[in-house]
Design a protein around this motif. Structure first.
Motif, mmCIF file in Angstrom:
data_model
loop_
_atom_site.group_PDB
_atom_site.id
_atom_site.type_symbol
_atom_site.label_atom_id
_atom_site.label_comp_id
_atom_site.label_asym_id
_atom_site.label_seq_id
_atom_site.Cartn_x
_atom_site.Cartn_y
_atom_site.Cartn_z
ATOM 1 N N LEU A 1 0.839 -1.199 0.000
ATOM 2 C CA LEU A 1 0.000 0.000 0.000
ATOM 3 C C LEU A 1 0.879 1.255 0.000
ATOM 4 O O LEU A 1 1.800 1.387 0.804
ATOM 5 C CB LEU A 1 -0.925 0.008 1.209
ATOM 6 N N GLY A 2 0.602 2.145 -0.909
ATOM 7 C CA GLY A 2 1.395 3.354 -1.074
ATOM 8 C C GLY A 2 2.447 3.228 -2.159
ATOM 9 O O GLY A 2 3.025 4.237 -2.580
ATOM 10 N N ARG A 3 2.678 2.019 -2.636
ATOM 11 C CA ARG A 3 3.695 1.795 -3.664
ATOM 12 C C ARG A 3 3.382 2.544 -4.954
ATOM 13 O O ARG A 3 4.296 3.031 -5.638
ATOM 14 C CB ARG A 3 3.802 0.298 -3.947
ATOM 15 N N TYR A 4 2.093 2.654 -5.275
ATOM 16 C CA TYR A 4 1.684 3.193 -6.573
ATOM 17 C C TYR A 4 1.158 4.623 -6.487
ATOM 18 O O TYR A 4 0.561 5.116 -7.444
ATOM 19 C CB TYR A 4 0.643 2.268 -7.202
ATOM 20 N N ALA A 5 1.384 5.279 -5.353
ATOM 21 C CA ALA A 5 0.973 6.674 -5.237
ATOM 22 C C ALA A 5 1.680 7.494 -6.304
ATOM 23 O O ALA A 5 2.904 7.420 -6.451
ATOM 24 C CB ALA A 5 1.317 7.210 -3.853
#
Length: 376
Positions: free
Chosen positions: A363-367
């Motif tokens: 989670l947050g990897r693709y921000a």
């Protein structure tokens, strides 16, 4: 400063000897040393062998080989580097050892001499800290094998002397290299922006996709080597160390997640070509899967996003990032070319879908980088 300085090289392993060869072939006088007497003792024969291979391949004449050999003098210690105007260290990636070496060199070389580190991951500013003249320390990151790879990343920390930067750039360019400036940040350009190429392939593997399919998809997009074949070529242990180093430097951000499959590969000793078995080796990528375009889009969207994050931080250019990845990893196009190939809106949509489906540890990897939104 001399127009064509004497080059000093400290560390005569594969990289250091390759750097010495690069400058000697380009007509520079080179003084080179290593802390190990055994390594110093074999340096001349190893250099001669490397140059002879180029003669055999028709890339160098016998006369040029002999001239290059004569330009390299192996000296017994760093005290023999007193006349060098540019000293490049290629010793082990241990910050304390590099700092100690630079501190010693300060008392040996002239006041205008430039001290350069070939580090691929350490903070150049941190290596210069505590020196009497920290402004003459910079990074010249050559890529392996140095005689064949055109790219050199030039890292000038804040406060670096302009004259030092100019001499380093001029010397590397005179040696036939393409010099790309980059900020003194973890991974510089190539090692940072390459992480999604491996990482997103590992994320797909984690989801159950075979390594052969992932590599085949990327080969069909023009990449000369797939991500798993590249890990096998470099060595899973080397890739793991680089990933762990960058992850730690970036505070464990999920964009630099260290995938369990990579850790397990190293734990098993299946390191790739050097051990006879890797993620893919000795097999090869097969036929691209039916959804190859989706795999390509996913990997290139994440590559574009990482490059956009780096671009937004300053210290480099879109052209520099693209060129560095094309030269450093033989990519068919730069990571930011995806913005033109797909359009920013499609990149952003792909990242949003990946984020919505991401497992907790990603989670947050693709921000998305703000630079992507600004490009729409």
């Amino acid at each position: 400063m001399a127009e064509r300085p004497v080059i000093g090289v400290v560390g005569l392993g594969t990289m250091g000897l390759g750097i010495a060869q690069v400058f000697a072939q380009a007509g520079f006088s080179v003084l080179a040393t290593d802390a190990s007497g055994a390594v110093r003792g074999t340096a001349a024969s190893r250099l001669a062998g490397a140059l002879e291979a180029r003669v055999a391949a028709g890339k160098l004449t016998g006369a040029d080989r002999n001239a290059a050999i004569e330009r390299v003098q192996i000296v017994g210690s760093v005290s023999g580097l007193a006349t060098a105007g540019l000293v490049i260290e290629a010793i082990a990636e241990r910050p304390e050892a590099k700092r100690a070496l630079f501190a010693t060199l300060e008392g040996i070389v002239g006041p205008d001499a430039v001290l350069a580190t070939n580090t691929s991951s350490l903070s150049v500013a941190a290596l210069a800290r505590g020196l009497t003249h920290p402004g003459r320390v910079l990074g010249l990151h050559f890529f392996n094998p140095a005689p064949a790879m055109r790219l050199v990343e030039l890292i000038a920390p804040q406060g670096c002397d302009r004259a030092s930067v100019d001499l380093a750039r001029r010397s590397a360019e005179a040696a036939g290299k393409t010099v790309i400036p980059c900020a003194d940040r973890p991974g510089f350009i190539v090692n940072r922006c390459a992480r999604p190429f491996y990482g997103e392939a590992l994320a797909l593997l984690e989801e159950g996709r075979p390594a052969a399919e992932i590599d085949a998809a990327m080969l069909s997009a023009g990449y000369r080597i797939g991500p798993f074949a590249l890990i096998d070529l470099i060595g899973a242990d080397i890739n793991l160390a680089a990933t762990e180093s960058l992850s730690a430097a970036m505070g464990g951000h999920p964009r630099y997640h260290v995938f369990q499959a990579l850790r397990a590969q190293v734990a098993r000793g299946d390191l790739g070509r050097k051990t006879g078995r890797g993620f893919l080796f000795p097999a090869e990528a097969g036929t691209p899967p039916a959804d190859a375009d989706a795999i390509i889009l996913r990997v290139e969207a994440v590559l574009a996003n990482e490059a956009a994050w780096l671009l937004a931080e300053g210290g480099t250019t879109a052209q520099g990032i693209n060129q560095a990845l094309m030269l450093g990893l033989n990519f068919p196009r730069g990571p930011l070319d995806g913005l033109h190939r797909y359009g920013p809106a499609r990149i952003l949509d792909t990242l949003a879908k990946l984020e919505a489906q991401a497992p907790p540890h990603l989670l947050g990897r693709y921000a998305p980088s703000p630079a992507l939104s600004e490009a729409t």
